[in-house]
Design a protein around this motif. Sequence first.
Motif, PDB file in Angstrom:
ATOM      1  N   ALA A  16      10.139  -9.319   5.669  1.00  0.00           N
ATOM      2  CA  ALA A  16       9.276  -8.709   4.654  1.00  0.00           C
ATOM      3  C   ALA A  16       9.951  -7.498   4.020  1.00  0.00           C
ATOM      4  CB  ALA A  16       7.938  -8.314   5.280  1.00  0.00           C
ATOM      5  N   VAL A  17      10.651  -6.707   4.834  1.00  0.00           N
ATOM      6  CA  VAL A  17      11.384  -5.552   4.317  1.00  0.00           C
ATOM      7  C   VAL A  17      12.430  -6.005   3.303  1.00  0.00           C
ATOM      8  CG1 VAL A  17      13.019  -3.713   4.923  1.00  0.00           C
ATOM      9  CG2 VAL A  17      10.982  -4.092   6.334  1.00  0.00           C
ATOM     10  N   PHE A  18      13.156  -7.068   3.642  1.00  0.00           N
ATOM     11  CA  PHE A  18      14.181  -7.570   2.724  1.00  0.00           C
ATOM     12  C   PHE A  18      13.538  -8.076   1.429  1.00  0.00           C
ATOM     13  CE2 PHE A  18      16.757 -11.090   1.042  1.00  0.00           C
ATOM     14  CZ  PHE A  18      17.950 -10.423   0.811  1.00  0.00           C
ATOM     15  N   ASP A  19      12.443  -8.810   1.533  1.00  0.00           N
ATOM     16  CA  ASP A  19      11.811  -9.369   0.344  1.00  0.00           C
ATOM     17  C   ASP A  19      11.232  -8.299  -0.571  1.00  0.00           C
ATOM     18  OD1 ASP A  19      12.478 -11.846   1.316  1.00  0.00           O
ATOM     19  OD2 ASP A  19      10.461 -12.368   2.008  1.00  0.00           O
ATOM     20  N   ARG A  20      10.890  -7.132  -0.026  1.00  0.00           N
ATOM     21  CA  ARG A  20      10.293  -6.060  -0.818  1.00  0.00           C
ATOM     22  C   ARG A  20      11.294  -4.940  -1.138  1.00  0.00           C
ATOM     23  NH1 ARG A  20       6.208  -6.052  -3.743  1.00  0.00           N
ATOM     24  NH2 ARG A  20       5.715  -3.890  -3.214  1.00  0.00           N
ATOM     25  N   ARG A  21      12.570  -5.159  -0.854  1.00  0.00           N
ATOM     26  CA  ARG A  21      13.567  -4.086  -0.924  1.00  0.00           C
ATOM     27  C   ARG A  21      13.690  -3.472  -2.312  1.00  0.00           C
ATOM     28  NH1 ARG A  21      15.818  -8.920  -1.438  1.00  0.00           N
ATOM     29  NH2 ARG A  21      17.683  -9.254  -2.709  1.00  0.00           N
ATOM     30  N   HIS A  22      13.541  -4.274  -3.366  1.00  0.00           N
ATOM     31  CA  HIS A  22      13.750  -3.745  -4.719  1.00  0.00           C
ATOM     32  C   HIS A  22      12.624  -2.802  -5.139  1.00  0.00           C
ATOM     33  CE1 HIS A  22      17.221  -6.232  -5.231  1.00  0.00           C
ATOM     34  NE2 HIS A  22      16.548  -7.361  -5.123  1.00  0.00           N
ATOM     35  N   SER A  23      11.429  -3.007  -4.630  1.00  0.00           N
ATOM     36  CA  SER A  23      10.315  -2.137  -5.001  1.00  0.00           C
ATOM     37  C   SER A  23      10.170  -0.947  -4.063  1.00  0.00           C
ATOM     38  CB  SER A  23       9.001  -2.936  -5.025  1.00  0.00           C
ATOM     39  OG  SER A  23       8.732  -3.490  -3.755  1.00  0.00           O
ATOM     40  N   ARG A  62       0.823  -1.220   0.000  1.00  0.00           N
ATOM     41  CA  ARG A  62       0.000   0.000   0.000  1.00  0.00           C
ATOM     42  C   ARG A  62       0.851   1.262   0.000  1.00  0.00           C
ATOM     43  NH1 ARG A  62      -2.504  -2.740   4.373  1.00  0.00           N
ATOM     44  NH2 ARG A  62      -1.480  -1.237   5.768  1.00  0.00           N
ATOM     45  N   GLY A  63       2.115   1.143   0.378  1.00  0.00           N
ATOM     46  CA  GLY A  63       3.002   2.293   0.453  1.00  0.00           C
ATOM     47  C   GLY A  63       2.871   3.093   1.721  1.00  0.00           C
ATOM     48  N   ASP A  64       2.369   2.458   2.804  1.00  0.00           N
ATOM     49  CA  ASP A  64       2.205   3.223   4.039  1.00  0.00           C
ATOM     50  C   ASP A  64       2.930   2.618   5.243  1.00  0.00           C
ATOM     51  OD1 ASP A  64       0.617   1.036   4.599  1.00  0.00           O
ATOM     52  OD2 ASP A  64      -1.228   2.170   4.928  1.00  0.00           O
ATOM     53  N   LEU A  85       5.251   2.840  14.551  1.00  0.00           N
ATOM     54  CA  LEU A  85       4.328   1.743  14.260  1.00  0.00           C
ATOM     55  C   LEU A  85       2.920   1.994  14.773  1.00  0.00           C
ATOM     56  CD1 LEU A  85       6.595  -1.349  15.034  1.00  0.00           C
ATOM     57  CD2 LEU A  85       5.890  -0.514  12.780  1.00  0.00           C
ATOM     58  N   ALA A  86       2.780   2.850  15.790  1.00  0.00           N
ATOM     59  CA  ALA A  86       1.479   3.050  16.430  1.00  0.00           C
ATOM     60  C   ALA A  86       0.380   3.450  15.431  1.00  0.00           C
ATOM     61  CB  ALA A  86       1.598   4.083  17.544  1.00  0.00           C
ATOM     62  N   PRO A  87       0.599   4.425  14.515  1.00  0.00           N
ATOM     63  CA  PRO A  87      -0.482   4.778  13.577  1.00  0.00           C
ATOM     64  C   PRO A  87      -0.899   3.615  12.680  1.00  0.00           C
ATOM     65  CG  PRO A  87       1.188   6.501  13.639  1.00  0.00           C
ATOM     66  CD  PRO A  87       1.755   5.328  14.381  1.00  0.00           C
ATOM     67  N   LEU A  88       0.073   2.791  12.248  1.00  0.00           N
ATOM     68  CA  LEU A  88      -0.249   1.642  11.409  1.00  0.00           C
ATOM     69  C   LEU A  88      -1.166   0.670  12.134  1.00  0.00           C
ATOM     70  CD1 LEU A  88       0.133  -0.277   8.976  1.00  0.00           C
ATOM     71  CD2 LEU A  88       2.254  -1.062  10.053  1.00  0.00           C
ATOM     72  N   PHE A  89      -0.816   0.325  13.373  1.00  0.00           N
ATOM     73  CA  PHE A  89      -1.617  -0.649  14.107  1.00  0.00           C
ATOM     74  C   PHE A  89      -2.938  -0.052  14.588  1.00  0.00           C
ATOM     75  CE2 PHE A  89       2.513  -2.747  14.259  1.00  0.00           C
ATOM     76  CZ  PHE A  89       2.132  -4.028  13.892  1.00  0.00           C
ATOM     77  N   HIS A  90      -2.969   1.250  14.805  1.00  0.00           N
ATOM     78  CA  HIS A  90      -4.236   1.898  15.144  1.00  0.00           C
ATOM     79  C   HIS A  90      -5.206   1.772  13.970  1.00  0.00           C
ATOM     80  CE1 HIS A  90      -7.051   4.709  16.933  1.00  0.00           C
ATOM     81  NE2 HIS A  90      -7.040   5.404  15.813  1.00  0.00           N
ATOM     82  N   ARG A  91      -4.712   1.949  12.746  1.00  0.00           N
ATOM     83  CA  ARG A  91      -5.568   1.813  11.571  1.00  0.00           C
ATOM     84  C   ARG A  91      -6.087   0.383  11.436  1.00  0.00           C
ATOM     85  NH1 ARG A  91      -6.061   0.125   6.643  1.00  0.00           N
ATOM     86  NH2 ARG A  91      -4.103  -0.996   6.667  1.00  0.00           N
ATOM     87  N   LEU A  92      -5.216  -0.594  11.692  1.00  0.00           N
ATOM     88  CA  LEU A  92      -5.635  -1.992  11.589  1.00  0.00           C
ATOM     89  C   LEU A  92      -6.707  -2.326  12.616  1.00  0.00           C
ATOM     90  CD1 LEU A  92      -2.209  -3.816  11.033  1.00  0.00           C
ATOM     91  CD2 LEU A  92      -3.934  -3.219   9.327  1.00  0.00           C
ATOM     92  N   ARG A  93      -6.551  -1.765  13.823  1.00  0.00           N
ATOM     93  CA  ARG A  93      -7.535  -2.039  14.867  1.00  0.00           C
ATOM     94  C   ARG A  93      -8.872  -1.377  14.546  1.00  0.00           C
ATOM     95  NH1 ARG A  93      -5.432  -3.582  19.997  1.00  0.00           N
ATOM     96  NH2 ARG A  93      -7.572  -3.352  20.758  1.00  0.00           N
TER      97      ARG A  93
END
Length: 298
Positions: free
Chosen positions: A220-227, A38-40, A173-181
């Motif tokens: 996950a960061v490593f697997d997505r590093r190229h993009s 998502r880019g966030d 990380l707090a804003p990300l997990f707040h959105r998920l909740r």
Amino acid sequence: MTYQSRYQPRRQQTTGGKIKNSERYDIFYDIAFDAMLRGDFPCMTVDTGTLMLRVVNASLTIEQARSIPPGSSMNGNNRFSGPRLDGRNGQGALYMGTVGGVLREHAHYSLQSYPSSKLGTPTPSLFKPGAPDTTRAFMQQQKTGAMPHSPQRFHLFRLKHPLQFADLRMTALAPLFHRLRTSGEARSRYGMADNLPFDMLISAASDAQDYSAARGIADAVFDRRHSTGLVGVCAASSRADTDSGLVFDTHGDPTGGLIFAIFDKDGAPITALEPAAPKGKPNDAIFDTFESIAAAVG
């Protein structure tokens, strides 16, 4: 298992080191992977000229000190690097930090590995009211010129160009997990209980004893590093787990110090790092004591 990663299903798994819960690993891997799609996912850019510090064996050259250690990709005791849960080699990582972060980490591992009758047991007990604070005592000794217990030296580097890291600090990380909740995705997509305490959720990536969440995100960061262009992860040092572990603001930042991990293959030199020394004098970036390097960086 009640949760299976949608991005890396495994026919078999091996666990070791401090990855204690494969389900937690999978959940945080997927959360990070989805957020990067998502880019966030929160990021931190570290600017050109920023000083970074490493503590390594005194026998290593300055060039070796800026290279990912051999065997890093299969070291099961590293927080952000090491073998995958299916037994494959993972990513290697070069660990470094701000001056305050390295002081905290150096104190933790020195006290853990090199006992001293003056400082207590090899692994200091958790802080107890009225008991001596051996972690802070060790830090104070380092600040006043004590030599490291083991044959180690402090290596100071400067960034040649900006680097972008995934930001694993709780405040990031707090804003990300707040959105998920609040959106319900924490429960519907990742199977998290509605009554899971929010502070426990965002602090999982900083757990000092269980690396499951931290490694899930880092992989996950490593697997997505190229993009994404992310070179690794950044986190506040979690080494407040022994005594009070106080680090003064003048020796880092108000969080107590930051730790960075740059990902690549074992043995790869991190060319974004250059010795923080006059040209032609790289050994001037190597210091015997924390006192001397603290004086050099002001």
